[in-house]
Design a protein around this motif. Structure first.
Motif, PDB file in Angstrom:
ATOM      1  N   SER A  62      66.982  -8.639  33.490  1.00  0.00           N
ATOM      2  CA  SER A  62      67.756  -8.775  34.728  1.00  0.00           C
ATOM      3  C   SER A  62      68.536 -10.086  34.744  1.00  0.00           C
ATOM      4  CB  SER A  62      66.842  -8.722  35.949  1.00  0.00           C
ATOM      5  OG  SER A  62      66.235  -7.465  36.047  1.00  0.00           O
ATOM      6  N   GLU A  63      67.906 -11.182  34.312  1.00  0.00           N
ATOM      7  CA  GLU A  63      68.583 -12.470  34.283  1.00  0.00           C
ATOM      8  C   GLU A  63      69.749 -12.462  33.297  1.00  0.00           C
ATOM      9  OE1 GLU A  63      65.404 -15.193  33.489  1.00  0.00           O
ATOM     10  OE2 GLU A  63      64.870 -15.360  35.599  1.00  0.00           O
ATOM     11  N   GLN A  64      69.568 -11.806  32.146  1.00  0.00           N
ATOM     12  CA  GLN A  64      70.656 -11.713  31.169  1.00  0.00           C
ATOM     13  C   GLN A  64      71.800 -10.881  31.732  1.00  0.00           C
ATOM     14  OE1 GLN A  64      68.720 -10.186  27.684  1.00  0.00           O
ATOM     15  NE2 GLN A  64      68.162 -12.206  26.938  1.00  0.00           N
ATOM     16  N   TRP A  65      71.491  -9.803  32.423  1.00  0.00           N
ATOM     17  CA  TRP A  65      72.512  -8.941  33.007  1.00  0.00           C
ATOM     18  C   TRP A  65      73.323  -9.712  34.046  1.00  0.00           C
ATOM     19  CZ3 TRP A  65      73.136  -6.970  38.021  1.00  0.00           C
ATOM     20  CH2 TRP A  65      74.121  -5.970  38.139  1.00  0.00           C
ATOM     21  N   ILE A  66      72.627 -10.472  34.885  1.00  0.00           N
ATOM     22  CA  ILE A  66      73.296 -11.271  35.919  1.00  0.00           C
ATOM     23  C   ILE A  66      74.198 -12.322  35.281  1.00  0.00           C
ATOM     24  CG2 ILE A  66      72.905 -12.988  37.740  1.00  0.00           C
ATOM     25  CD1 ILE A  66      70.364 -11.334  38.469  1.00  0.00           C
ATOM     26  N   ALA A  67      73.725 -12.967  34.225  1.00  0.00           N
ATOM     27  CA  ALA A  67      74.507 -14.010  33.542  1.00  0.00           C
ATOM     28  C   ALA A  67      75.786 -13.440  32.923  1.00  0.00           C
ATOM     29  CB  ALA A  67      73.658 -14.678  32.478  1.00  0.00           C
ATOM     30  N   GLU A  68      75.709 -12.208  32.435  1.00  0.00           N
ATOM     31  CA  GLU A  68      76.887 -11.586  31.824  1.00  0.00           C
ATOM     32  C   GLU A  68      77.854 -11.127  32.879  1.00  0.00           C
ATOM     33  OE1 GLU A  68      75.467  -8.519  29.251  1.00  0.00           O
ATOM     34  OE2 GLU A  68      74.484  -9.934  27.929  1.00  0.00           O
TER      35      GLU A  68
END
Length: 68
Positions: A62-68
């Protein structure tokens, strides 16, 4: 499951199997080797399940998705 039958869905079984295999060689492995010809060192990194049902992996995904 032997005692009460099989009330779990296929998705639930798959999710539990992936969580149990998370971070182990069962999820596949990347091998990184030294580029020097006389060096024999290698590092192995096991993959994670990235399941939203598993708090450790779901939060990271989820954190990676938000960062992208």
């Amino acid at each position: 499951m032997d005692k009460y039958g099989d009330p779990l869905s296929g998705w639930t079984k798959l999710t539990v199997e992936r969580i149990l295999a998370c971070g182990t060689c069962l999820m596949s492995v990347h091998r990184y080797c030294c580029t020097l010809s006389d060096c024999t060192r290698a590092r192995f990194f096991c993959h994670i399940c990235e399941s939203k049902a598993y708090s450790r992996c779901g939060l990271k995904a989820s954190e990676q998705w938000i960062a992208e």
